[in-house]
Write a protein that holds these residues in place. Structure first.
Motif, short mmCIF file in Angstrom:
data_model
loop_
_atom_site.label_atom_id
_atom_site.label_comp_id
_atom_site.label_asym_id
_atom_site.label_seq_id
_atom_site.Cartn_x
_atom_site.Cartn_y
_atom_site.Cartn_z
N THR A 155 60.01 -27.13 105.63
CA THR A 155 61.23 -26.51 106.14
C THR A 155 61.71 -25.45 105.17
OG1 THR A 155 61.79 -28.60 107.19
CG2 THR A 155 63.56 -27.00 106.97
N GLN A 156 61.63 -25.79 103.89
CA GLN A 156 62.02 -24.83 102.85
C GLN A 156 61.12 -23.60 102.88
OE1 GLN A 156 61.79 -26.67 99.01
NE2 GLN A 156 62.26 -24.79 97.92
N LEU B 169 56.79 -28.31 113.06
CA LEU B 169 58.00 -27.57 112.73
C LEU B 169 57.94 -26.13 113.27
CD1 LEU B 169 58.60 -28.74 109.07
CD2 LEU B 169 60.00 -29.27 111.03
N VAL C 3 56.15 -24.38 96.07
CA VAL C 3 56.68 -25.74 96.18
C VAL C 3 55.67 -26.73 95.61
CG1 VAL C 3 57.59 -27.48 97.73
CG2 VAL C 3 57.96 -25.07 98.22
N GLU C 4 56.14 -27.56 94.69
CA GLU C 4 55.29 -28.61 94.12
C GLU C 4 55.80 -29.95 94.62
OE1 GLU C 4 56.28 -27.93 90.12
OE2 GLU C 4 54.78 -26.38 89.80
N TYR C 5 54.89 -30.87 94.85
CA TYR C 5 55.34 -32.21 95.24
C TYR C 5 54.61 -33.26 94.40
CZ TYR C 5 51.05 -32.32 97.98
OH TYR C 5 49.74 -32.28 98.35
N ALA C 6 55.07 -34.50 94.51
CA ALA C 6 54.52 -35.56 93.67
C ALA C 6 53.48 -36.37 94.43
CB ALA C 6 55.64 -36.46 93.20
N THR D 107 53.09 -38.52 98.37
CA THR D 107 53.95 -38.01 99.43
C THR D 107 53.19 -38.04 100.76
OG1 THR D 107 54.88 -36.52 97.80
CG2 THR D 107 55.41 -36.05 100.08
N VAL D 108 53.84 -38.43 101.83
CA VAL D 108 53.19 -38.37 103.14
C VAL D 108 53.96 -37.45 104.08
CG1 VAL D 108 52.08 -40.61 103.09
CG2 VAL D 108 54.40 -40.43 103.94
N ASP D 109 55.23 -37.26 103.78
CA ASP D 109 56.05 -36.46 104.68
C ASP D 109 56.38 -35.15 103.98
OD1 ASP D 109 57.88 -37.38 107.32
OD2 ASP D 109 58.36 -35.50 106.31
N ARG E 76 57.74 -32.46 105.50
CA ARG E 76 58.59 -31.60 106.31
C ARG E 76 59.74 -31.00 105.51
NH1 ARG E 76 59.25 -35.12 111.49
NH2 ARG E 76 59.01 -36.68 109.87
N ALA E 77 60.21 -31.76 104.49
CA ALA E 77 61.26 -31.19 103.65
C ALA E 77 60.75 -29.93 102.96
CB ALA E 77 61.69 -32.21 102.60
N HIS E 78 59.50 -30.02 102.42
CA HIS E 78 58.93 -28.88 101.72
C HIS E 78 58.64 -27.74 102.68
CE1 HIS E 78 57.64 -32.83 100.32
NE2 HIS E 78 57.77 -32.41 99.09
N LYS F 254 59.41 -22.49 105.41
CA LYS F 254 59.62 -21.77 106.66
C LYS F 254 60.79 -20.80 106.53
CE LYS F 254 60.38 -22.52 111.58
NZ LYS F 254 61.03 -23.38 112.56
N ALA F 255 61.82 -21.22 105.80
CA ALA F 255 63.02 -20.38 105.66
C ALA F 255 62.69 -19.05 104.99
CB ALA F 255 64.08 -21.13 104.88
#
Lengths: 386, 290, 291
Positions: free
Chosen positions: A214-215, A243, A200-203, A206-208, A210-212, A217-218
């Motif tokens: 949660t993914q 989480l 998972v890469e993010y920009a 970002t401070v939150d 949890r979206a990443h 965790k699945a």
């Protein structure tokens, strides 16, 4: 326009430093003294100044005192280049130390090739010394294992020692330190037969997470690799615990910073996290360093960046000594030939690889945070040969 | 998993909403884009940290004190920057730049004083989470949503039930007429900034509790700016909708598209919304006054 | 290239950027917080062509200007319909979006950045750029289009009532500003030899805006001197180490508060004012409201 240039020149001369008679050897140091990364920069500068003082107290180098000039780059590549030019042109520095930011070092590298004054830094991006395959920046040197080696060392530890077969990676796409380590971790882990459940890469900004998370965790990975700076890393661990993620966390050397534990919401959240580290603070050789540092600055060193500065000065002085002259070209050649220099980081020995201008086979420590919020050494690992 | 992502989005959005309301109150009443709101956000977080760590005050008390400090600093910023500009009859747009500079200055001071240390409060505000089937909601989020709603109710009470509130609303309709009616504009504007600062301080203190205390915390003001404008002009509830919307879009695009490109998606979508509904989601269209 | 020359080149590039900001903000009254992304477009186009196809720097810079103009239409046509603050908002969105795109794009080097652009910018290149830009902006300001922009700034609704195509005027100003930023970007690419997405953020755009305000928002001379003064100031403050940003911001804030119209207000430098005879003829009262 011309008149303006003249005024500008006069102003700059007036503010520039005045050369001293005793002919000290001038060494430049570029680091972040302002901006959001100035914690590290200040530590780095403190370590460097401490070492310079020690060397001067012991008689200097080649019988001449050392003069360290520290300039701020405030995290911007343009500023880094201006600082380098000012050090070389105005202050007549024979060598420049810093930075540990890949972006700034990448900007300084081509200028150093023109100015022919060597730079010794701590960036992890291999492109700093090898901008294109087969091309080597003659005047740039890096004294820290590269991001390739750091990512691989962690991946091998996870695969061999922890027996992990399913890993997930969370990386900052806008930070080359983070993304390069992440890519080489994943590449090595897969090559050894492991599975990367999520990459998972993010920009930036970002401070939150949890979206990443949660993914991630699945995919129920056994280990999650977080090559992060202290602040995002801390927030990621904190939110992952919220989480209910049970996987083992792996991190990069910035997760050694005490602010990481604070940002992660306390020692209980980070307990059990493994990270790669350049230094083992519990070794007895650091006692003197920590005491001297505290005596000079009134507090213990906060992050390991103080050792970056300290070792940079050690290495450059060794190079000047070996070169026998405080001339940029001679120093450059001497840096290439540095072998088994006693330093603080790694296993305490430093060898420069003349082919890559990076460290040769420099090991790192695998460390673990415990429940009491202390760093416990696990083992010393060397970059994988394959 | 989708429900969990929705919860994540709403929790992030409620944070943005709280910040946006403080931004919106100044914008809606005075028509001023106030970037110094970012400074009060950062101050709210850092003061709570300093008070609770160095003075060893209880965390809740530190947070209340730091909110007060943020409010007062906001009023002070108005006094030393906007006030002279207003006295000289400068267009209010000049405050746009002055507030940007104040924001930069306060950030620089915070970095200097804190040595750019990233940190967090000595303890977590509230532990644990509520678990429903597979969905996890941290209690902190519920608490924060509660505080956000309460602050908003308090704000409407001030605006609609008190004399100064009446004066503030009066000024927002027509400031010159309000002056002619004997309303003191300095008092009204000062109070507005105080209220905005309090909200920024609450937002900052909670952000610090939820995430971490770090120097760039104030950059949230740009998100607040978006939430305020997308939510709708002339409407504080709009700002809340705007905040929630941004939180949701961001979370969904992070989770299902590509997190690295998510700013492009989020902000692109917001501009599209503004093009379709220039008045914002909840706003009324205000025609130009000639 | 010596240190003074490199400071000079930096000052020149900043002056060019400030001219772009002057056109869009000073003349037209639109607050763009995305100007750094137009610099990015120019810089990345030029840098990309230079590293990938090894084209001549001049061609690369020209291509950068052309691409900047194209992008200004893509961004301008929707966002210039938005008024006042909404336009600023759209430019912030654009700045964030472009940064994210540059970060994920492997073609442009991603977060590591574009490495290996030749370092060839010399002081005379920048002098040429500055002179050309200042000349173009001055003529634009005095032209029909410039006056239209001025009317948009003063009162958009009234301008429309008088039959001025406000949207077209705004688009022209926006494209000109973008072209100028693109030029600055090209020069920057060949000056630095390295580009990374984090050099072109929203806070960087706000610094540009502050520079123009510092000199005087409604004065072209002010934009030139403001940009020059602040770039030099930043360099002079390098020796103050940790105090640097505090000192810098405080100085700007004091100037904005003491002289809200900036150092130069609406005053314009002109060659006439150097000539006593012509000066007498025109009278001393120059230029009214920032024309």
């Amino acid at each position: 326009m011309k008149r303006f240039a003249v005024i500008l020149a006069i102003l700059l001369v007036a503010f520039g430093s005045i050369a001293h008679a005793n002919e000290p050897i001038v060494i430049g140091f570029i680091t972040a003294l302002t901006g959001s990364t100035s914690l590290w920069g200040t530590q780095e500068a403190n370590g460097a100044m401490l070492r310079a003082e020690e060397i001067n107290a012991a008689g200097g180098v080649l019988g001449r005192p050392l003069k360290l000039i520290v300039y701020d780059h405030k995290g911007s590549p343009q500023e880094g280049v201006l600082a380098y030019r000012r050090l070389v042109d105005e202050d007549k520095a024979v060598a420049v130390l810093g930075t540990h930011f890949s972006n700034i070092s990448l900007a300084i590298a081509p200028v150093a090739e023109q100015k022919k004054v060597p730079v010794l830094g701590q960036a992890v991006e291999p492109k700093v010394t090898i901008p294109a395959p087969g091309k080597l920046n003659k005047y740039h040197f890096l004294a820290q294992p590269s991001c390739i080696e750091q990512g691989q060392m962690m991946a091998r530890f996870a695969f061999e020692e922890l027996g992990a077969r399913k890993a997930a990676v969370l990386a900052d796409k806008s930070n080359s330190y983070s993304i390069s380590q992440a890519e080489h971790f994943a590449e090595y882990f897969k090559r050894r037969g492991g599975e990367v459940t999520d990459f998972v890469e993010y920009a930036a900004g970002t401070v939150d997470y949890r979206a990443h998370l949660t993914q991630i965790k699945a995919g129920s990975p056994e280990v999650i690799f977080l090559p992060q700076y202290a602040q995002p890393g801390g927030m990621q661990v904190k939110q992952a615990k919220e989480l209910g993620i049970e996987a083992t966390f792996l991190g990069s050397n910035s997760l050694s910073d005490p602010p990481f534990v604070a940002a992660a919401g306390g020692a209980e959240n980070v307990a059990g996290l493994y990270f790669l580290f350049n230094v083992n603070w519990s070794e007895p050789k650091f006692e003197a360093f920590i005491n001297n540092y505290e005596a000079k600055y009134g507090e213990k060193p906060v992050t390991y960046h103080s050792l970056f500065g300290y070792d940079d000065v050690t290495l450059i002085c060794e190079a000047i000594k070996n070169a026998g002259a405080a001339e940029p070209e001679a120093i450059r050649t001497a840096i290439e030939g540095l072998t088994d220099v006693p330093i603080m980081l790694g296993d305490g020995k430093f060898t420069m690889d003349a082919e890559t201008h990076r460290t040769r086979n420099m090991p790192s420590w695998i460390m673990q945070w415990n429940e009491a919020g202390e760093i416990v050494p696990v083992q010393l690992v060397y970059p994988p040969a394959d | 998993m989708f429900v969990q992502q929705l919860v994540n989005g709403i929790s992030l959005g409620s944070m943005y909403a709280l910040l946006a309301v403080g931004f919106a109150i100044v914008y809606n009443i005075l028509g001023i884009v106030n970037f110094s709101h970012g400074a009060t956000i950062a101050l709210g977080a850092y003061c709570a940290y300093w008070l609770s760590t160095y003075l060893r005050l209880p965390l809740e008390l530190s947070m209340v004190l730091s909110v007060t400090i943020a409010g007062l600093v906001s009023a002070l910023i108005e006094r030393i920057t906007l006030h002279p500009l207003r006295r000289k009859g400068q267009p209010q747009i000049f405050f746009f730049i002055a507030s940007l500079t104040v924001f930069n200055l306060v950030t620089a001071i915070i970095i200097y004083v804190s040595k750019a240390n990233i940190t967090s409060y000595p303890r977590t505000l509230i532990y644990g989470s509520i678990r429903m089937a597979n969905v996890i909601v941290p209690k902190l989020d519920v608490l924060m949503l509660g505080i956000a709603v309460l602050s908003l109710l308090a704000l409407s009470a001030v605006l609609y039930k008190t004399k100064i509130g009446l004066a503030i609303r009066c000024c927002s309709y027509d400031s010159r007429a309000a002056q002619l009616m004997g309303i003191n504009p300095d008092l009204v504007i000062g109070t507005t900034f105080l209220l905005a600062g309090l909200l920024g301080g609450i937002g900052g203190a909670l952000l610090g509790a939820k995430y971490a205390v770090y120097p760039e915390l104030g950059d949230m003001v740009y998100r607040a700016f978006f939430a305020c404008m997308v939510g709708g002009l002339g409407s504080l509830t709009g700002a809340i909708f705007g905040g929630l919307l941004i939180g949701l879009i961001e979370t969904i695009s992070n989770a299902y598209i590509n997190a690295a490109i998510s700013p492009a998606i989020t902000f692109g979508l917001l501009v599209v919304i503004l093009l379709v509904r220039p008045q914002g989601i909840a706003g009324k269209l205000v025609e130009d006054k000639i | 290239m010596s240190f003074y020359e490199s400071v000079f080149v930096n000052v020149g590039i900043m002056i060019i950027i400030a001219q772009g900001v002057y056109v869009i903000t000073g003349l037209t009254g639109l607050f763009s917080l995305g100007q750094s992304s137009f610099v990015a477009v120019g810089a990345y186009t030029a840098g990309f062509l230079a590293t990938r196809f090894e084209m001549h720097p001049l061609l690369c810079i020209l291509a950068g200007i052309v691409v900047s103009i194209l992008v200004s239409f893509i961004i301008g046509i929707p966002s210039l319909r938005l008024r006042h603050v909404y336009f600023s908002l759209a430019t912030i969105a654009y700045c964030y979006a472009l940064q994210a795109i540059l970060t994920v794009s492997e073609t442009f080097g991603g977060s590591i950045g574009l490495v290996g652009v030749p370092v060839v910018t010399r002081w005379w290149h920048v002098v040429l750029g500055v002179v050309a830009t200042v000349w173009i902006v001055r003529n634009f300001k005095l032209s029909r289009f410039g006056l239209a922009c001025l009317s948009v700034r003063t009162d958009e609704l009234a301008a429309r009532t008088y039959g001025i195509q406000t949207f077209v005027s705004k688009q022209i100003a926006f494209s000109l500003a973008s072209a100028i930023s693109g030029l600055a970007g090209g020069l920057l690419a060949f000056n630095l030899g390295y580009l990374s997405p984090d050099m072109f953020t929203v806070p960087v755009s706000s610094e540009y805006l502050i520079m123009v305000f510092f000199g005087g928002l409604y004065s072209q001379t002010g934009a030139v001197l403001g940009a020059a003064a602040l770039t030099v100031l930043m360099e002079l403050l390098r020796t103050t180490a940790a105090w640097r940003m505090i000192a810098y911001s405080t100085i700007i804030l004091i100037i904005i508060l003491v002289r809200p119209n900036g150092l130069f207000g609406t005053w314009e430098f002109s060659l006439d004012s150097l000539n006593p005879r012509r000066r007498a003829k025109h009278g001393l009262a120059k230029g009214g409201e920032g024309v």
